[in-house]
Design a protein around this motif. Sequence first.
Motif, short mmCIF file in Angstrom:
data_model
loop_
_atom_site.label_atom_id
_atom_site.label_comp_id
_atom_site.label_asym_id
_atom_site.label_seq_id
_atom_site.Cartn_x
_atom_site.Cartn_y
_atom_site.Cartn_z
N ARG A 71 46.63 32.77 35.34
CA ARG A 71 47.83 33.48 35.79
C ARG A 71 47.51 34.54 36.84
N GLY A 72 48.28 34.52 37.93
CA GLY A 72 48.18 35.55 38.94
C GLY A 72 46.96 35.49 39.84
N THR A 73 46.16 34.45 39.72
CA THR A 73 45.00 34.31 40.61
C THR A 73 45.47 33.98 42.01
N GLU A 74 44.77 34.50 43.01
CA GLU A 74 45.14 34.30 44.41
C GLU A 74 44.02 33.52 45.10
N LEU A 75 44.38 32.35 45.64
CA LEU A 75 43.42 31.51 46.36
C LEU A 75 43.76 31.56 47.84
N PHE A 76 42.86 32.16 48.62
CA PHE A 76 43.11 32.37 50.04
C PHE A 76 42.74 31.14 50.87
N SER A 77 43.20 31.14 52.11
CA SER A 77 42.98 30.01 53.01
C SER A 77 41.50 29.65 53.11
N GLY A 78 41.23 28.35 53.09
CA GLY A 78 39.85 27.88 53.19
C GLY A 78 39.16 27.72 51.85
#
Length: 205
Positions: A71-78
């Motif tokens: 929950r709430g994890t952020e996966l950035f571009s790339g």
Amino acid sequence: MNETALASDETRRRLGFLSQGDTAALSRHGILVPDPGSVLISGEVRLEDEVVLWPNVVLQIAEGGTLVVGRGTELFSGTRIVAAGGSVAIGPGAEIGEEGGFTLKAAAGEIIQVGDGARLLGGGSLTRSNRIGRGAQILGPIRCQTCTLGDGGTYRDPEPDERGGVLKGSGVARGIEVPQGHVVQAFGLFADAAMRRQSYFHPKG
């Protein structure tokens, strides 16, 4: 739907990924996907509420692997995460891939664990089995294999020596263990580098 979109969805299906429509529909389940057309997700991936998938993220399962994002994890571009017969589990509130993406790949029999609030940035990678503890960080283009970073507070914790273990710099880290409140900085082979308290880099006053 036009021919280009149909062809794209057919290619996605052949590679085991959700269609663009099904990817966009994740928003109805609390997943935030600003650009569904650029995100590739295998249908078996488990995503918990409020996960953020920025453009050009790949989440792939093959050969019976498992992949769970908390929950709430952020996966950035790339960011590219592949469970190719192995297991990848990412805890709640992690931040992965800022400043250049990040790659995680678990082959058959391998387990990659990323703890709550961990931060992985700068174009590095995790291959083979690794345990990145709660609040731990990997900062920079570091190739990590069979590393263990201890649990602790996140990088926002006001006490540096109470934060999770940290690797920072660039190069290759094999079999490195960093306990809570410590950091190994290197530009080459991490096995040759000294381990220091995090307060060495973040002194008070």
